[in-house]
Design a protein around this motif. Structure first.
Motif, PDB file in Angstrom:
ATOM      1  N   THR A 178       0.885  -1.078   0.092  1.00 13.48           N
ATOM      2  CA  THR A 178      -0.117  -0.028  -0.037  1.00 13.48           C
ATOM      3  C   THR A 178       0.762   1.085  -0.217  1.00 13.48           C
ATOM      4  OG1 THR A 178      -0.290  -0.004   2.304  1.00 13.48           O
ATOM      5  CG2 THR A 178      -1.981  -1.225   1.112  1.00 13.48           C
ATOM      6  N   SER A 179       0.479   2.234  -0.681  1.00 12.08           N
ATOM      7  CA  SER A 179       1.442   3.403  -0.831  1.00 12.08           C
ATOM      8  C   SER A 179       0.906   4.565   0.444  1.00 12.08           C
ATOM      9  CB  SER A 179       0.980   4.384  -2.169  1.00 12.08           C
ATOM     10  OG  SER A 179      -0.227   4.488  -2.187  1.00 12.08           O
ATOM     11  N   LYS A 180       1.557   5.479   0.389  1.00  4.88           N
ATOM     12  CA  LYS A 180       1.470   6.494   1.605  1.00  4.88           C
ATOM     13  C   LYS A 180      -0.054   6.930   1.721  1.00  4.88           C
ATOM     14  CE  LYS A 180       6.494   7.532   1.739  1.00  4.88           C
ATOM     15  NZ  LYS A 180       7.295   8.481   1.587  1.00  4.88           N
ATOM     16  N   GLU A 181      -0.501   7.596   0.539  1.00  6.19           N
ATOM     17  CA  GLU A 181      -1.772   8.264   0.339  1.00  6.19           C
ATOM     18  C   GLU A 181      -2.804   7.555  -0.375  1.00  6.19           C
ATOM     19  OE1 GLU A 181      -0.286  11.742  -1.473  1.00  6.19           O
ATOM     20  OE2 GLU A 181       0.253  12.848   0.186  1.00  6.19           O
ATOM     21  N   GLY A 182      -2.445   6.543  -0.969  1.00  2.00           N
ATOM     22  CA  GLY A 182      -3.438   5.770  -1.636  1.00  2.00           C
ATOM     23  C   GLY A 182      -4.082   6.720  -2.641  1.00  2.00           C
ATOM     24  N   LEU A 183      -3.598   7.164  -3.863  1.00  3.96           N
ATOM     25  CA  LEU A 183      -4.052   8.045  -4.805  1.00  3.96           C
ATOM     26  C   LEU A 183      -5.144   7.313  -5.786  1.00  3.96           C
ATOM     27  CD1 LEU A 183      -1.210  10.688  -5.682  1.00  3.96           C
ATOM     28  CD2 LEU A 183      -2.976  10.687  -4.005  1.00  3.96           C
ATOM     29  N   ASN A 184      -4.395   5.955  -6.134  1.00  3.43           N
ATOM     30  CA  ASN A 184      -5.243   5.301  -6.852  1.00  3.43           C
ATOM     31  C   ASN A 184      -6.573   4.739  -6.281  1.00  3.43           C
ATOM     32  OD1 ASN A 184      -3.679   5.542  -9.383  1.00  3.43           O
ATOM     33  ND2 ASN A 184      -2.539   3.905  -8.645  1.00  3.43           N
ATOM     34  N   ALA A 185      -6.242   4.338  -4.968  1.00  2.00           N
ATOM     35  CA  ALA A 185      -7.427   3.930  -4.093  1.00  2.00           C
ATOM     36  C   ALA A 185      -8.683   5.109  -4.110  1.00  2.00           C
ATOM     37  CB  ALA A 185      -7.045   3.294  -2.855  1.00  2.00           C
ATOM     38  N   ALA A 186      -8.193   6.310  -3.795  1.00  7.64           N
ATOM     39  CA  ALA A 186      -9.145   7.268  -3.853  1.00  7.64           C
ATOM     40  C   ALA A 186      -9.816   7.428  -4.969  1.00  7.64           C
ATOM     41  CB  ALA A 186      -8.321   8.347  -3.210  1.00  7.64           C
ATOM     42  N   CYS A 187      -9.274   7.498  -6.267  1.00  4.86           N
ATOM     43  CA  CYS A 187      -9.813   7.625  -7.441  1.00  4.86           C
ATOM     44  C   CYS A 187     -10.700   6.654  -7.697  1.00  4.86           C
ATOM     45  CB  CYS A 187      -8.978   7.844  -8.321  1.00  4.86           C
ATOM     46  SG  CYS A 187      -7.960   9.395  -8.472  1.00  4.86           S
ATOM     47  N   SER A 188     -10.519   5.156  -7.465  1.00  6.45           N
ATOM     48  CA  SER A 188     -11.470   3.887  -7.604  1.00  6.45           C
ATOM     49  C   SER A 188     -12.742   3.790  -6.897  1.00  6.45           C
ATOM     50  CB  SER A 188     -10.363   2.750  -7.356  1.00  6.45           C
ATOM     51  OG  SER A 188     -11.039   1.512  -7.380  1.00  6.45           O
ATOM     52  N   SER A 189     -13.668   3.318  -7.771  1.00  2.00           N
ATOM     53  CA  SER A 189     -14.833   3.197  -7.338  1.00  2.00           C
ATOM     54  C   SER A 189     -15.200   1.780  -6.890  1.00  2.00           C
ATOM     55  CB  SER A 189     -16.010   3.503  -8.540  1.00  2.00           C
ATOM     56  OG  SER A 189     -15.661   2.728  -9.602  1.00  2.00           O
ATOM     57  N   GLN A 190     -14.065   0.833  -6.782  1.00  2.00           N
ATOM     58  CA  GLN A 190     -14.199  -0.522  -6.408  1.00  2.00           C
ATOM     59  C   GLN A 190     -13.521  -0.912  -5.166  1.00  2.00           C
ATOM     60  OE1 GLN A 190     -15.892  -2.757  -8.969  1.00  2.00           O
ATOM     61  NE2 GLN A 190     -16.226  -0.587  -9.893  1.00  2.00           N
ATOM     62  N   HIS A 191     -13.045   0.162  -4.391  1.00  2.00           N
ATOM     63  CA  HIS A 191     -12.501  -0.229  -3.146  1.00  2.00           C
ATOM     64  C   HIS A 191     -13.188  -0.979  -2.115  1.00  2.00           C
ATOM     65  CE1 HIS A 191      -9.310  -0.025  -0.213  1.00  2.00           C
ATOM     66  NE2 HIS A 191     -10.102   0.571   0.529  1.00  2.00           N
ATOM     67  N   GLY A 192     -14.325  -0.291  -1.675  1.00  2.00           N
ATOM     68  CA  GLY A 192     -15.147  -0.739  -0.757  1.00  2.00           C
ATOM     69  C   GLY A 192     -15.774  -2.062  -1.125  1.00  2.00           C
ATOM     70  N   SER A 193     -16.042  -2.229  -2.321  1.00  2.00           N
ATOM     71  CA  SER A 193     -17.106  -3.438  -2.591  1.00  2.00           C
ATOM     72  C   SER A 193     -16.000  -4.557  -2.699  1.00  2.00           C
ATOM     73  CB  SER A 193     -17.650  -3.232  -3.897  1.00  2.00           C
ATOM     74  OG  SER A 193     -16.669  -2.926  -5.065  1.00  2.00           O
ATOM     75  N   LEU A 194     -14.817  -4.458  -3.011  1.00  2.00           N
ATOM     76  CA  LEU A 194     -13.930  -5.628  -2.892  1.00  2.00           C
ATOM     77  C   LEU A 194     -13.539  -6.088  -1.658  1.00  2.00           C
ATOM     78  CD1 LEU A 194     -11.374  -4.990  -5.982  1.00  2.00           C
ATOM     79  CD2 LEU A 194     -13.370  -6.167  -5.980  1.00  2.00           C
ATOM     80  N   MET A 195     -13.484  -5.277  -0.729  1.00  2.00           N
ATOM     81  CA  MET A 195     -13.085  -5.402   0.667  1.00  2.00           C
ATOM     82  C   MET A 195     -14.126  -6.007   1.239  1.00  2.00           C
ATOM     83  SD  MET A 195      -9.806  -4.439   0.892  1.00  2.00           S
ATOM     84  CE  MET A 195      -9.726  -5.096  -0.612  1.00  2.00           C
ATOM     85  N   ARG A 196     -15.372  -5.837   1.035  1.00  2.00           N
ATOM     86  CA  ARG A 196     -16.527  -6.240   1.650  1.00  2.00           C
ATOM     87  C   ARG A 196     -16.933  -7.651   0.969  1.00  2.00           C
ATOM     88  NH1 ARG A 196     -19.046  -1.163   0.829  1.00  2.00           N
ATOM     89  NH2 ARG A 196     -20.072  -1.893  -0.992  1.00  2.00           N
ATOM     90  N   ASP A 197     -16.237  -8.131  -0.203  1.00  2.00           N
ATOM     91  CA  ASP A 197     -16.446  -9.470  -0.682  1.00  2.00           C
ATOM     92  C   ASP A 197     -15.524 -10.229  -0.555  1.00  2.00           C
ATOM     93  OD1 ASP A 197     -18.731  -8.153  -1.884  1.00  2.00           O
ATOM     94  OD2 ASP A 197     -17.829  -7.895  -3.793  1.00  2.00           O
ATOM     95  N   SER A 198     -14.391 -10.003   0.168  1.00  2.00           N
ATOM     96  CA  SER A 198     -13.201 -10.872   0.664  1.00  2.00           C
ATOM     97  C   SER A 198     -13.647 -11.870   1.605  1.00  2.00           C
ATOM     98  CB  SER A 198     -12.062  -9.885   0.923  1.00  2.00           C
ATOM     99  OG  SER A 198     -12.235  -8.985   2.058  1.00  2.00           O
ATOM    100  N   GLY A 199     -14.821 -11.677   2.391  1.00  2.00           N
ATOM    101  CA  GLY A 199     -15.034 -12.770   3.323  1.00  2.00           C
ATOM    102  C   GLY A 199     -15.658 -12.203   4.685  1.00  2.00           C
ATOM    103  N   PRO A 200     -16.111 -12.940   5.516  1.00  2.00           N
ATOM    104  CA  PRO A 200     -16.930 -12.286   6.773  1.00  2.00           C
ATOM    105  C   PRO A 200     -15.716 -11.674   7.520  1.00  2.00           C
ATOM    106  CG  PRO A 200     -16.716 -14.748   6.690  1.00  2.00           C
ATOM    107  CD  PRO A 200     -16.350 -14.454   5.201  1.00  2.00           C
ATOM    108  N   LYS A 201     -14.468 -12.493   7.753  1.00  2.00           N
ATOM    109  CA  LYS A 201     -13.430 -12.066   8.548  1.00  2.00           C
ATOM    110  C   LYS A 201     -12.438 -11.169   7.739  1.00  2.00           C
ATOM    111  CE  LYS A 201      -9.799 -13.572  11.779  1.00  2.00           C
ATOM    112  NZ  LYS A 201      -9.145 -14.769  12.288  1.00  2.00           N
ATOM    113  N   PRO A 202     -12.123  -9.885   7.983  1.00  2.00           N
ATOM    114  CA  PRO A 202     -11.273  -9.050   7.341  1.00  2.00           C
ATOM    115  C   PRO A 202      -9.701  -9.727   7.132  1.00  2.00           C
ATOM    116  CG  PRO A 202     -12.325  -7.753   8.971  1.00  2.00           C
ATOM    117  CD  PRO A 202     -12.454  -9.327   9.240  1.00  2.00           C
TER     118      PRO A 202
END
Length: 944
Positions: free
Chosen positions: A798-822
């Motif tokens: 992971t980078s310091k500021e996460g610029l690509n993650a801030a621009c992306s619209s898929q970040h939250g949904s992928l993290m939720r679909d990875s399983g019940p336990k983070p």
């Protein structure tokens, strides 16, 4: 049908996120991105309808432009009565605009006089209640409430009769709320969120009526907005971004039982917005002559196409393909039901006009009233004109209201009876200016005070007409009289009166005392005066000292004396440019030699004063010795509470002892003695490790047995972690080791942490070793790294500021679909410091940039999950990445991923491993499963 795309409706090339037509049909509003802030523009509807008005230069196109929002405007909505305009944006604010009759035509601020405005709209209320971007808003049918939704997962209900009063805050969504719609009957409020749910709330008690999730369970990714709409008869609500057999649909949710049996299908990409026509139409059937009533709904999608549906037909009335270059974001119908405006992310708008033969005959007010009485036992007119939803029948409440009303009337009468105090500017001339001249001949005009004029904030604006604009366009001459005086005044001083100028100088009392400005005294000189000067106690000594200081002040070359109107002011001339540069250079060199170099700091309770690095050396802090240290083993096979306790100096007489105790459910199982004090303790279900003061590492088994002699390191231990049979150690000189104690071999041999700590000051926030023996280091800046044994270098997860993650619209949904336990990757991204605000605004202005950032972010997630060996997260990220490629039509990348998973079609000399992550994930099974679940979507998207 008539279709027009007016090119002059634009925000200077920036995206337009919302559009809405006024109730009188003479104007419409757009909201979106401006040059450096949010922008709301009110346009004239006549040039859009009529080509002759568009060509006529005397017919204005833009009526007013407002840039009060600090960030992008996401939604604009007119109130039902047309009196107010509400706008919400990324600055977390909702602004209520009202037409001002006192204002006239003027130039837009910052346009240099090139853009002329013909109406004045002022912000009368600014609502602050959200902690995130406001994405959508809606007025209630009777303009009693205003509902706003935000990325803070809440919906705020505002009292539109008493702004900025908040009625309630609806909490229940677990994701960004991107759409809100009112029931035309006034009983329900529907909201849609990124958490793949649509919730219906009761307006009687603001409780949840139902939560619908089934149509959105397979929705992949997300959209910028989720604008849902309620039918004008209240029988159904149409949602955005639903799926049916992996295909995008607009789901129809019936009011009776909230059933989800019907939907609008045909679009190739996700639905972004839906909007019902406000009219209810009717047609006479040719077969039996009966009258059929139905509603009309428009649907916009990310596939750049628009479809118009009738609830009585199985197929759409019209489909317009490739209407825009990018996604459709908002739709608006006129009150008469024949006109429609559509806006897109590409910054353009489209106008559609339908005939009565195409849509049908709209019901009159009486016919609509009869329909509402038949469906709900309630008059439509009562719904439209009521101001409250509940009737107060309690006598005590009625008496309380009467009492409050009487108090207000008494207060108003007392205010009228009180004499008004004269204002401070009363009696001053308001139509005369005085002009004088300075000794050097420059003009000086005394400022004229103009009292603030009351703003005439009228009711609903009248329908815009060109006659109203140019009826009072004649210029009026100014009534201000300029009085010129033949007097010479000094700069910064008021003109003197003639009566005072004739007074002898000796009888005139000076208005100001002569003052002398002394040169500034340095801090060193001040310290010398405080330490070396003697204390003055008597008044005579004080006077003598003051006299000496006064006499010591002599005119010098560096001072210029100005005498004017009895004042003596000494001004210091600016120093020479070369002298100033030399002095600044000396001060900068002095600061660099005195101030220490920035060093990384630690977020733990260890002593961080010794953590420094210079050149190729690194010095990390060493923990202080404590009497007790404790570690809890949470990954036991059975549900037992296992603790390991390190106790230093536990002996009572003679030489002190140091012990390690292993307890299970409060009972001590074994104990081991140490020869040196322990400063670090780590434990897993297989081993226990202790770092000692004498730079040794002691490794014990889960039964208390020494697995090997003490390991002596070249530097003191700074961090120690254990997972399964793996031990991770970071020493004070920045060297990292990872051992497999089951095989008693080193995996990572003294790798330096200097490459990851190089740069701005940072500290190690977390260090761990995975179940596969891979080290992971997280810094206080939000960046995290792992060491690759095959590449012999550090990999950034992971980078310091996460610029690509801030621009992306898929970040939250992928993290939720990875399983019940983070998973581990999810934990690393949660510690990341993201610059969401700035980057989201930047990506909104450039859809291509957002697409590129999203692809880069998804590819980074897949590579990071593979690097740390996270199986579930690798599956979720890879599925999300391939789903996004299919939705965006990136065929070349999708084929490359499929070829990588399928492998070569024939046997080659090179070896190819059909497994991913050490025989845990079979490539062919994955691609077969993906094609089985996503095959229809891929076929619809790309024709594969």
């Amino acid at each position: 049908m008539k279709l027009v795309k007016p090119s002059w409706v634009s925000h200077d090339g920036k995206p337009i996120f919302s559009i809405d037509i006024h109730s009188d049909g003479s104007r419409f509003a757009t909201g979106g991105q401006g040059e450096s802030s949010g922008k709301v523009v009110i346009w004239n509807m006549a040039p859009v309808r009529n080509e002759e008005d568009e060509k006529n230069e005397n017919v204005p196109k833009m009526l007013c432009s407002m840039d009060n929002h600090l960030a992008c405007v996401n939604c604009v909505r007119w109130s039902k009565c047309g009196k107010y305009l509400a706008s919400g944006g990324d600055d977390k604010l909702i602004m209520i605009w009202q037409f001002s009759k006192s204002g006239g035509g003027s130039s837009a601020f910052g346009s240099g006089g090139k853009v002329e405005t013909f109406e004045q709209w002022r912000c009368v209320h600014t609502l602050r209640g959200h902690s995130g971007d406001v994405l959508d808003l809606a007025w209630s049918p009777q303009d009693t409430w205003l509902a706003t939704c935000s990325v803070d997962n809440t919906v705020v209900i505002w009292n539109a009769c008493k702004f900025p009063e908040i009625v309630t805050v609806l909490r229940g969504h677990n994701g960004l709320v991107k759409g809100v719609a009112w029931d035309p009957v006034g009983r329900y409020l529907a909201t849609q969120s990124d958490d793949k749910s649509l919730r219906v709330w009761r307006t009687s008690d603001w409780r949840q009526e139902t939560c619908i999730t089934e149509p959105f369970a397979e929705s992949g990714g997300t959209t910028l907005v989720l604008r849902l709409s309620w039918s004008p008869d209240g029988c159904c609500v149409v949602s955005a971004h639903a799926t049916n057999n992996s295909g995008p649909t607009a789901q129809i949710i019936e009011r009776e039982g909230w059933k989800t049996n019907l939907d609008f299908v045909g679009h190739r990409k996700a639905i972004t917005c839906t909007r019902f026509n406000q009219c209810i139409f009717s047609k006479t059937l040719k077969k039996d002559g009966k009258t059929q009533q139905y509603a009309c709904c428009a649907v916009g999608s990310r596939d750049k196409s628009l479809s118009v549906w009738m609830t009585a037909l199985k197929r759409p009335l019209v489909i317009v393909h490739d209407l825009f270059v990018n996604s459709i974001l908002d739709i608006s119908w006129s009150t008469n039901g024949t006109e429609m405006l559509v806006c897109s992310w590409d910054g353009t708008c489209a106008y559609l006009e339908f005939s009565q033969e195409e849509l049908g005959k709209p019901l009159s007010e009486d016919e609509k009233d009869q329909l509402f009485k038949k469906l709900y036992g309630k008059s439509f007119l009562s719904v439209s004109h009521q101001t409250k939803t509940m009737i107060i029948e309690n006598p005590a409440m009625l008496q309380l209201q009467a009492k409050k009303k009487a108090e207000e009337e008494h207060r108003e009468q007392s205010n009228r009876a009180m004499p008004l105090k004269p204002l401070p500017y009363e009696g001053c001339p308001t139509n005369k200016q005085i002009e004088t001249r300075t000794p050097d001949g420059r003009r000086r005009i005394t400022p004229l005070f103009i009292a603030p004029q009351p703003q005439d904030m009228g009711g609903s604006p009248e329908p815009f007409s060109v006659k109203n604009v140019f009826s009072s366009s004649s210029e009026q001459k100014s009534k201000i009289v300029v009085e010129k005086k033949n007097e010479i005044t000094s700069a910064g001083l008021p003109p003197t009166d003639k009566s005072e100028s004739n007074t002898p100088e000796k009888n005139k009392t000076p208005e100001f005392e002569p003052t002398v400005i002394k040169p500034a005294v340095s801090q060193v000189e001040k310290a010398k005066d405080v330490l070396g000067a003697r204390m003055v106690t008597s008044s005579s000594e004080k006077d003598d000292k003051a006299t000496k200081e006064k006499d010591s002040v002599k005119p010098c070359k560096a001072a210029a004396v100005i005498r004017d109107a009895g004042m003596q002011i000494k001004q210091r001339k600016p120093d020479n440019v070369k002298d100033c540069a030399k002095r600044r250079r000396k001060e900068r060199d002095k600061d660099e030699t005195e101030s220490p170099a920035p060093v990384p700091t630690s977020t733990t309770d260890r002593d961080t004063s010794s953590q420094t690095y210079s050149g190729s050396t690194l010095q990390l802090p060493v923990p202080k010795t404590q009497r007790l240290l404790q570690a809890t083993i949470s990954d036991c096979a059975e549900n037992h509470q296992v603790k390991v306790i390190l106790e230093n100096n536990c002996g009572s007489a003679g030489r002190a002892l140091h012990t390690v105790k292993y307890s299970c459910d409060g009972k001590v199982v074994w104990a081991a003695a140490l020869e040196s004090k322990g400063i670090l303790l780590a434990a897993s279900r297989n081993i226990v490790c202790v770092g000692c003061e004498n730079r040794s590492i002691i490794v014990l088994s889960s039964g208390g047995r020494h697995l090997l002699p003490s390991m002596i390191m070249s530097s003191s231990p700074s961090l120690l972690q254990c997972t399964a049979h793996y031990v991770m150690l970071i020493t004070a000189d920045g060297s990292m080791f990872v051992w497999n104690m089951q095989k008693q071999e080193a995996i990572v041999k003294g790798v330096s942490l200097l490459p990851v700590l190089f740069g701005p000051p940072a500290s190690i926030q977390q260090a761990l070793v995975t179940d596969l023996g891979l080290p992971v280091v997280s810094l206080s800046t939000g960046a995290s790294y792992t060491y690759s044994l095959g590449l012999s270098c550090w990999l950034q997860l992971t980078s310091k500021e996460g610029l690509n993650a801030a621009c992306s619209s898929q970040h939250g949904s992928l993290m939720r679909d990875s399983g019940p336990k983070p998973g581990l990757l999810h934990q690393l991204h949660s510690m990341q410091k993201r610059r969401g605000k700035e980057m989201q605004t930047l990506c909104k202005t450039s859809p291509a940039l957002q697409q590129a950032s999203t692809v880069s972010h998804l590819e980074g997630l897949v590579a990071a999950a593979l690097a740390i060996g996270s199986v579930q997260e690798y599956k979720a990220c890879l599925l999300g990445y391939m789903r996004y490629l299919s939705q965006e039509g990136m065929e070349s990348r999708l084929r490359e991923v499929c070829d990588t998973l399928l492998g070569p079609t024939y046997k080659t000399a090179t070896e190819w491993n059909p497994y991913v992550l050490v025989s845990v994930f079979y490539r062919f099974i994955f691609i077969f499963k993906w094609l089985h679940t996503e095959g229809r979507m891929v076929e619809n998207e790309m024709g594969i």
